[in-house]
Motif scaffolding. Structure first.
Motif, PDB file in Angstrom:
ATOM      1  N   LYS A 137      38.636  27.565  17.310  1.00 17.10           N
ATOM      2  CA  LYS A 137      38.484  26.605  17.752  1.00 17.10           C
ATOM      3  C   LYS A 137      39.524  25.502  16.633  1.00 17.10           C
ATOM      4  O   LYS A 137      39.738  24.402  17.265  1.00 17.10           O
ATOM      5  CB  LYS A 137      37.182  26.107  16.167  1.00 17.10           C
ATOM      6  N   VAL A 138      40.806  26.033  16.152  1.00 17.49           N
ATOM      7  CA  VAL A 138      41.492  24.861  15.706  1.00 17.49           C
ATOM      8  C   VAL A 138      42.621  24.931  17.045  1.00 17.49           C
ATOM      9  O   VAL A 138      43.164  23.964  17.301  1.00 17.49           O
ATOM     10  CB  VAL A 138      42.720  25.996  14.606  1.00 17.49           C
ATOM     11  N   ARG A 139      42.211  25.868  17.914  1.00 23.94           N
ATOM     12  CA  ARG A 139      43.891  26.155  19.220  1.00 23.94           C
ATOM     13  C   ARG A 139      42.944  24.347  19.998  1.00 23.94           C
ATOM     14  O   ARG A 139      43.410  23.391  20.895  1.00 23.94           O
ATOM     15  CB  ARG A 139      43.634  26.889  20.252  1.00 23.94           C
ATOM     16  N   ARG A 140      41.215  24.805  20.603  1.00 23.34           N
ATOM     17  CA  ARG A 140      40.823  23.915  21.444  1.00 23.34           C
ATOM     18  C   ARG A 140      40.819  22.426  20.888  1.00 23.34           C
ATOM     19  O   ARG A 140      41.544  21.061  21.283  1.00 23.34           O
ATOM     20  CB  ARG A 140      39.390  23.850  21.163  1.00 23.34           C
ATOM     21  N   ALA A 141      40.826  21.914  19.376  1.00 23.09           N
ATOM     22  CA  ALA A 141      40.667  21.064  18.651  1.00 23.09           C
ATOM     23  C   ALA A 141      42.040  20.277  18.766  1.00 23.09           C
ATOM     24  O   ALA A 141      42.833  18.709  19.094  1.00 23.09           O
ATOM     25  CB  ALA A 141      40.516  21.075  17.426  1.00 23.09           C
ATOM     26  N   ALA A 142      43.444  21.301  18.760  1.00 25.91           N
ATOM     27  CA  ALA A 142      44.427  20.866  18.620  1.00 25.91           C
ATOM     28  C   ALA A 142      45.588  20.481  20.344  1.00 25.91           C
ATOM     29  O   ALA A 142      45.530  19.320  20.811  1.00 25.91           O
ATOM     30  CB  ALA A 142      45.420  21.715  18.630  1.00 25.91           C
ATOM     31  N   THR A 143      44.007  21.099  21.138  1.00 25.81           N
ATOM     32  CA  THR A 143      44.772  20.706  22.540  1.00 25.81           C
ATOM     33  C   THR A 143      43.640  19.813  22.644  1.00 25.81           C
ATOM     34  O   THR A 143      44.886  18.331  23.882  1.00 25.81           O
ATOM     35  CB  THR A 143      43.691  21.519  23.805  1.00 25.81           C
ATOM     36  N   GLN A 144      42.577  18.888  22.584  1.00 28.21           N
ATOM     37  CA  GLN A 144      42.367  17.930  22.164  1.00 28.21           C
ATOM     38  C   GLN A 144      43.298  16.875  22.156  1.00 28.21           C
ATOM     39  O   GLN A 144      43.089  15.737  22.788  1.00 28.21           O
ATOM     40  CB  GLN A 144      40.983  17.568  21.842  1.00 28.21           C
ATOM     41  N   HIS A 145      43.185  17.024  20.591  1.00 33.87           N
ATOM     42  CA  HIS A 145      43.683  15.919  20.152  1.00 33.87           C
ATOM     43  C   HIS A 145      45.273  15.890  20.514  1.00 33.87           C
ATOM     44  O   HIS A 145      45.792  14.533  20.721  1.00 33.87           O
ATOM     45  CB  HIS A 145      44.155  16.690  18.940  1.00 33.87           C
ATOM     46  N   ALA A 146      45.912  16.388  20.788  1.00 39.49           N
ATOM     47  CA  ALA A 146      46.870  16.072  22.107  1.00 39.49           C
ATOM     48  C   ALA A 146      47.452  15.407  23.296  1.00 39.49           C
ATOM     49  O   ALA A 146      47.543  14.261  23.513  1.00 39.49           O
ATOM     50  CB  ALA A 146      47.690  17.687  22.535  1.00 39.49           C
ATOM     51  N   LEU A 147      45.865  15.776  23.879  1.00 41.91           N
ATOM     52  CA  LEU A 147      45.836  15.030  24.696  1.00 41.91           C
ATOM     53  C   LEU A 147      45.344  13.561  24.259  1.00 41.91           C
ATOM     54  O   LEU A 147      45.625  12.665  25.327  1.00 41.91           O
ATOM     55  CB  LEU A 147      44.041  16.137  26.072  1.00 41.91           C
ATOM     56  N   SER A 148      44.787  13.369  23.544  1.00 40.97           N
ATOM     57  CA  SER A 148      44.232  12.040  23.313  1.00 40.97           C
ATOM     58  C   SER A 148      46.124  11.021  22.854  1.00 40.97           C
ATOM     59  O   SER A 148      45.959  10.103  22.619  1.00 40.97           O
ATOM     60  CB  SER A 148      43.723  12.098  22.155  1.00 40.97           C
ATOM     61  N   LEU A 149      46.422  12.149  22.393  1.00 36.04           N
ATOM     62  CA  LEU A 149      48.552  11.893  22.335  1.00 36.04           C
ATOM     63  C   LEU A 149      48.452  10.768  23.602  1.00 36.04           C
ATOM     64  O   LEU A 149      49.059  10.103  23.723  1.00 36.04           O
ATOM     65  CB  LEU A 149      48.731  12.168  21.441  1.00 36.04           C
ATOM     66  N   LEU A 150      48.583  11.698  24.143  1.00 30.68           N
ATOM     67  CA  LEU A 150      48.856  11.662  25.224  1.00 30.68           C
ATOM     68  C   LEU A 150      48.328   9.805  26.246  1.00 30.68           C
ATOM     69  O   LEU A 150      48.935   9.353  26.457  1.00 30.68           O
ATOM     70  CB  LEU A 150      48.766  12.230  26.750  1.00 30.68           C
TER      71      LEU A 150
END
Length: 155
Positions: A137-150
């Motif tokens: 869940k941390v890895r998935r949340a981090a992935t989504q956050h990075a996409l939101s930054l882009l």
């Protein structure tokens, strides 16, 4: 924005993208390259899990690593800036964190640091405390956050 919309926005602005990932192990790159035709925008993904890889592939300073540790905004900034320098792209996002299990009092499980480097702007960093959600869940949340930054950088 979806990954397809991120790619379309980058395409419209003439920007290419690189990802620099540690704790997510390439999950952001996968999200972007799952989209057919992404190769005209997505240049490359760096998976720099070890400190040695961060230094060799991106030029992250050994002094920064020693002073702040791999999970820090200082390292996230150098990772993102290193991607701009080494890949020649216009936009790069970096992720370094503690997905778990584990962590410490000073760097708990779920802490993830992000960097966003853009050719025409100062490199931005932030830390998100996702908490001890478990590795996946941390890895998935981090992935989504990075996409939101882009997405925010392209809005």
């Amino acid at each position: 924005m979806t990954p397809a919309e991120i790619l379309a926005a980058a395409r419209a602005r003439g920007l290419t993208i690189a990802t620099v990932e540690s704790c997510t192990g390439g999950m952001v790159a996968v999200a972007l390259t799952d989209i057919a035709g992404s190769s005209d925008v997505f240049d490359r993904g760096f998976v720099t899990y070890s400190n040695a890889a961060k230094t060799a592939m991106l030029g992250v300073s050994t002094e920064t690593l020693a002073q702040h540790g791999a999970v820090s905004e200082a390292v996230a900034a150098e990772m993102a800036a290193g991607a701009l320098a080494h890949a020649g792209v216009g936009l790069a996002v970096s992720i370094t964190g503690i997905a778990g299990p584990g962590g410490s009092e000073h760097k708990p499980e779920g802490r993830v640091c992000f960097g966003l480097a853009h050719l025409s702007q100062h490199t931005r960093t932030e830390t998100v405390e996702f908490g001890p959600l478990g590795r996946d869940k941390v890895r998935r949340a981090a992935t989504q956050h990075a996409l939101s930054l882009l997405a925010a950088a392209l809005a």
